[in-house]
Scaffold this active site. Structure first.
Site, PDB file in Angstrom:
ATOM      1  N   SER A 180     -11.830  27.714 -26.872  1.00 29.00           N
ATOM      2  CA  SER A 180     -12.014  26.560 -27.740  1.00 29.00           C
ATOM      3  C   SER A 180     -10.881  26.549 -28.760  1.00 29.00           C
ATOM      4  O   SER A 180     -10.425  27.604 -29.188  1.00 29.00           O
ATOM      5  CB  SER A 180     -13.371  26.667 -28.445  1.00 29.00           C
ATOM      6  OG  SER A 180     -13.351  25.946 -29.663  1.00 29.00           O
ATOM      7  N   SER A 222       0.823  -1.223   0.000  1.00 27.57           N
ATOM      8  CA  SER A 222       0.000   0.000   0.000  1.00 27.57           C
ATOM      9  C   SER A 222       0.853   1.267   0.000  1.00 27.57           C
ATOM     10  O   SER A 222       0.322   2.368   0.051  1.00 27.57           O
ATOM     11  CB  SER A 222      -0.944  -0.011   1.197  1.00 27.57           C
ATOM     12  OG  SER A 222      -0.214  -0.208   2.400  1.00 27.57           O
ATOM     13  N   TYR A 278      -9.907  -6.748  12.077  1.00 28.72           N
ATOM     14  CA  TYR A 278      -9.266  -6.230  10.869  1.00 28.72           C
ATOM     15  C   TYR A 278      -9.280  -7.266   9.755  1.00 28.72           C
ATOM     16  O   TYR A 278      -9.064  -8.454   9.975  1.00 28.72           O
ATOM     17  CB  TYR A 278      -7.807  -5.824  11.164  1.00 28.72           C
ATOM     18  CG  TYR A 278      -7.096  -5.281   9.932  1.00 28.72           C
ATOM     19  CD1 TYR A 278      -7.214  -3.937   9.579  1.00 28.72           C
ATOM     20  CD2 TYR A 278      -6.345  -6.114   9.105  1.00 28.72           C
ATOM     21  CE1 TYR A 278      -6.598  -3.443   8.436  1.00 28.72           C
ATOM     22  CE2 TYR A 278      -5.725  -5.628   7.964  1.00 28.72           C
ATOM     23  CZ  TYR A 278      -5.860  -4.295   7.635  1.00 28.72           C
ATOM     24  OH  TYR A 278      -5.249  -3.805   6.515  1.00 28.72           O
ATOM     25  N   GLN A 314      -7.817  -1.995   3.655  1.00 25.80           N
ATOM     26  CA  GLN A 314      -6.781  -1.187   3.000  1.00 25.80           C
ATOM     27  C   GLN A 314      -7.384  -0.418   1.815  1.00 25.80           C
ATOM     28  O   GLN A 314      -6.855   0.604   1.398  1.00 25.80           O
ATOM     29  CB  GLN A 314      -5.656  -2.114   2.528  1.00 25.80           C
ATOM     30  CG  GLN A 314      -4.516  -1.420   1.835  1.00 25.80           C
ATOM     31  CD  GLN A 314      -3.319  -2.334   1.695  1.00 25.80           C
ATOM     32  OE1 GLN A 314      -2.659  -2.659   2.683  1.00 25.80           O
ATOM     33  NE2 GLN A 314      -3.031  -2.772   0.490  1.00 25.80           N
ATOM     34  N   ASN A 337      -2.408  -2.802  12.844  1.00 27.22           N
ATOM     35  CA  ASN A 337      -3.865  -2.591  12.758  1.00 27.22           C
ATOM     36  C   ASN A 337      -4.321  -1.363  13.539  1.00 27.22           C
ATOM     37  O   ASN A 337      -5.112  -0.560  13.040  1.00 27.22           O
ATOM     38  CB  ASN A 337      -4.613  -3.835  13.244  1.00 27.22           C
ATOM     39  CG  ASN A 337      -4.349  -5.042  12.351  1.00 27.22           C
ATOM     40  OD1 ASN A 337      -3.745  -4.897  11.289  1.00 27.22           O
ATOM     41  ND2 ASN A 337      -4.793  -6.217  12.785  1.00 27.22           N
ATOM     42  N   GLU A 350     -18.104  23.291 -14.966  1.00 24.16           N
ATOM     43  CA  GLU A 350     -18.475  21.990 -15.552  1.00 24.16           C
ATOM     44  C   GLU A 350     -17.668  20.857 -14.913  1.00 24.16           C
ATOM     45  O   GLU A 350     -18.191  19.778 -14.631  1.00 24.16           O
ATOM     46  CB  GLU A 350     -18.248  22.013 -17.063  1.00 24.16           C
ATOM     47  CG  GLU A 350     -19.249  22.919 -17.775  1.00 24.16           C
ATOM     48  CD  GLU A 350     -18.925  23.116 -19.256  1.00 24.16           C
ATOM     49  OE1 GLU A 350     -18.189  22.287 -19.830  1.00 24.16           O
ATOM     50  OE2 GLU A 350     -19.396  24.111 -19.823  1.00 24.16           O
ATOM     51  N   THR A 380     -38.930  28.239 -10.534  1.00 25.45           N
ATOM     52  CA  THR A 380     -39.307  26.870 -10.171  1.00 25.45           C
ATOM     53  C   THR A 380     -39.473  26.150 -11.506  1.00 25.45           C
ATOM     54  O   THR A 380     -39.911  26.774 -12.484  1.00 25.45           O
ATOM     55  CB  THR A 380     -40.634  26.798  -9.368  1.00 25.45           C
ATOM     56  OG1 THR A 380     -41.685  27.304 -10.198  1.00 25.45           O
ATOM     57  CG2 THR A 380     -40.580  27.617  -8.092  1.00 25.45           C
ATOM     58  N   HIS A 381     -39.097  24.909 -11.582  1.00 22.01           N
ATOM     59  CA  HIS A 381     -39.109  24.144 -12.845  1.00 22.01           C
ATOM     60  C   HIS A 381     -38.271  24.842 -13.916  1.00 22.01           C
ATOM     61  O   HIS A 381     -38.540  24.701 -15.105  1.00 22.01           O
ATOM     62  CB  HIS A 381     -40.538  23.947 -13.370  1.00 22.01           C
ATOM     63  CG  HIS A 381     -41.509  23.526 -12.322  1.00 22.01           C
ATOM     64  ND1 HIS A 381     -41.746  22.201 -12.017  1.00 22.01           N
ATOM     65  CD2 HIS A 381     -42.289  24.259 -11.478  1.00 22.01           C
ATOM     66  CE1 HIS A 381     -42.645  22.139 -11.039  1.00 22.01           C
ATOM     67  NE2 HIS A 381     -42.975  23.363 -10.687  1.00 22.01           N
ATOM     68  N   LYS A 390     -15.347  31.566 -28.346  1.00 23.43           N
ATOM     69  CA  LYS A 390     -15.828  30.870 -27.159  1.00 23.43           C
ATOM     70  C   LYS A 390     -15.080  31.231 -25.885  1.00 23.43           C
ATOM     71  O   LYS A 390     -13.871  31.418 -25.867  1.00 23.43           O
ATOM     72  CB  LYS A 390     -15.703  29.366 -27.365  1.00 23.43           C
ATOM     73  CG  LYS A 390     -16.642  28.857 -28.424  1.00 23.43           C
ATOM     74  CD  LYS A 390     -17.993  28.559 -27.872  1.00 23.43           C
ATOM     75  CE  LYS A 390     -18.056  27.079 -27.608  1.00 23.43           C
ATOM     76  NZ  LYS A 390     -19.239  26.660 -26.970  1.00 23.43           N
TER      77      LYS A 390
HETATM   78  N1  ARG Z   1      -1.637  -1.346   4.787  1.00 24.55           N
HETATM   79  C1  ARG Z   1      -2.554  -1.807   5.765  1.00 24.55           C
HETATM   80  C2  ARG Z   1      -3.858  -1.025   5.640  1.00 24.55           C
HETATM   81  O1  ARG Z   1      -3.850  -0.026   5.007  1.00 24.55           O
HETATM   82  C3  ARG Z   1      -1.987  -1.619   7.129  1.00 24.55           C
HETATM   83  C4  ARG Z   1      -2.456  -2.616   8.134  1.00 24.55           C
HETATM   84  C5  ARG Z   1      -1.833  -3.899   7.865  1.00 24.55           C
HETATM   85  N2  ARG Z   1      -2.178  -4.879   8.832  1.00 24.55           N
HETATM   86  C6  ARG Z   1      -2.122  -6.164   8.560  1.00 24.55           C
HETATM   87  N3  ARG Z   1      -2.458  -6.966   9.478  1.00 24.55           N
HETATM   88  N4  ARG Z   1      -1.742  -6.583   7.407  1.00 24.55           N
HETATM   89  O2  ARG Z   1      -4.881  -1.408   6.126  1.00 24.55           O
END
Ligand code: ARG
Length: 468
Positions: free
Chosen positions: A277, A23, A317, A322, A110, A290, A155-156, A283
């Site tokens: 444009s 991650s 967890y 993640q 965790n 937008e 309205t509308h 333009k």
């Molecule tokens: N990269 C993990 C997350 O974003 C961190 C926690 C990882 N914990 C584990 N038990 N693998 O959730």
């Protein structure tokens, strides 16, 4: 590959597994929160006698060095680490040696990631709150300037009754005030510290969780360790509040796009906030509005994505969690960017008072007031409605407004009409007689603006008590 957990494994993770699992690519933006959490954690460990003061000082020095070097650019957060937690810990150990290996005492990734994400979200809430406050300040200025700028209310998308630009913008002021309220409410609820929950079941070390919570600006430690590591409610709540903010910005974008069109010309966006444009030289397009309207979808998408990711997860967890990051970060970045652009776009826009007022005069926006005139002279409202309806039909046939229809014609339909009808249906009278609380009449608007002024004075942006 730099992993924290090689011990029980007999072979290396396959590279594609490693990449799929890692991650660091997206959680590296939480480096400051991760380091702040670790500093608080070791401060508490030393207070509890779990680390020596010297170990604590070495670790804190090392962590501060990492923070400095990341911020100066001399230390890059590279993808050879699995996540930001591994990056910080590995760098700490390589800098200070054995003391660094004690950082993770009484902690799991965790509760660590739960903490980092809460700290990051809390800081984002404060930034968003301050941006919304700036947006409200711009709206407030425009409202003060346009209390007498008459325009049609719709309205509308059909002209309905005359209002003022101040009144119309006041509707958005009310929306963004509610948005700030939602953010602060979420902030209050999320402000409990998960650190010390461990992997799921707390820890055997005598941690002082309330102490760590206090160091990090939390109101208290979380109540249940399993909930602490598996709660992402606050993020879902934030994505929901962000979705509502985007819905508001998108509605306002839609109006600005319409108002900026050649047909309406109620507003002209500044050149700096418009684009051209490549083929049509004439333009000048409202691309920013937008894009804000368009980006609303991705923020809604982030909300739906996280709701779905969480829905079947058993406690506590699971790695699914993640997936809370990438889209949430994208949503936070998107909303911050959109509000910032909106502030500039509104602040530099020119509203064409004359065009708005002329538009209010066409389209029979004073028809209700003409009926009210008859009611004032004793005609029952339902009859008055019918009489004015017939007059409007006449006006449409002759292509004139009610203001330009001769008195004889009025009197052919009802002898109740006198000369004073013209004054009664003038735009100014139509607006300024609407004096109920929240209405566009001058007096009511002055009260509303005074209320807004008080709100802006009494509720300045909240900054986090502790800057991470
Ligand atoms: N990269 C993990 C997350 O974003 C961190 C926690 C990882 N914990 C584990 N038990 N693998 O959730």
């Amino acid at each position: 590959m730099a992993q924290l957990w090689g011990g029980r494994f007999t072979k290396e993770t396959d590279q594609i597994v490693y990449d799929f699992n890692a991650s660091i690519r997206f959680d590296k933006r939480m480096y400051a929160q991760d380091i702040a959490g670790s500093i608080a954690h070791v401060t508490m460990l030393a207070k509890q006698g779990i680390l020596t003061e010297s170990e604590r000082d070495q670790i804190i020095d090392g962590l501060q060095g990492i923070l400095r070097d990341v911020e100066s650019g001399s230390l890059a957060i590279t993808e050879e680490y699995e996540d930001i937690h591994s990056f910080v810990e590995a760098n700490l150990i390589s800098r200070i040696g054995d003391a660094g290996k004690k950082l993770h005492t009484g902690r799991s990734r965790n509760d660590q990631v739960a903490l980092d994400m809460k700290l990051y979200t809390r800081d984002q809430i404060d930034q968003l709150d301050s941006l919304l406050y700036q947006l409200l300040s711009v709206l407030h200025r425009l409202m003060k300037e346009h209390m007498d700028t008459v325009m049609p209310g719709f309205t509308h998308l059909q002209k309905a009754q005359p209002v003022t630009l101040a009144h119309h913008l006041g509707a958005y002021f009310a929306m963004f005030v509610r948005d700030r309220g939602r953010l602060l409410d979420i902030r209050r609820r999320l402000n409990e510290c998960p650190l010390g929950a461990g992997a799921l079941a707390g820890t055997t070390y005598p941690l002082d969780r309330e102490y760590t919570a206090g160091l990090l600006g939390f109101d208290r430690a979380t109540a249940n360790s399993m909930d602490s590591v598996s709660d992402r409610d606050y993020l879902i709540e934030l994505l929901s509040a962000l979705s509502v903010i985007m819905m508001h910005l998108s509605r306002m974008s839609e109006e600005i796009i319409i108002w900026n069109s050649n047909e309406y010309r109620f507003v002209e966006l500044d050149d700096a906030y418009s684009t051209g444009s490549s083929i049509m030289p004439q333009k000048k397009n409202p691309d920013i509005a937008e894009l804000v309207r368009g980006k609303t979808g991705r923020v809604y998408g982030a909300l739906m994505s996280l709701l779905t990711a969480m829905k079947g997860l058993p406690l506590a967890y699971n790695k699914d969690m993640q997936e809370d990051k990438e889209q949430a970060f994208d949503a936070m970045d998107t909303v911050r960017g959109c509000i910032a652009l909106f502030i500039g776009m509104l602040d530099t826009a020119t509203f064409h008072r004359d065009v708005m007022e002329n538009s209010a005069k066409g389209g029979f926006t004073n028809a209700t007031d003409a009926a009210d005139y008859l009611v004032m002279k004793g005609v029952p409202f339902r009859d008055a409605h019918g009489i004015i309806g017939a007059l409007v039909l006449r006006c449409i046939e002759k292509n004139v407004s009610l203001d330009d229809l001769p008195l004889e014609e009025y009197r052919q339909v009802s002898p109740v009409f006198q000369k004073d009808i013209y004054q009664a249906i003038s735009m100014e009278a139509c607006v300024n007689r609407r004096l109920t609380k929240g209405a566009p009449g001058r007096k009511a608007m002055e009260d509303a603006i005074r209320e807004n002024e008080r709100y802006l004075t009494e509720q300045p942006p909240a900054r986090s008590e502790k800057k991470q």
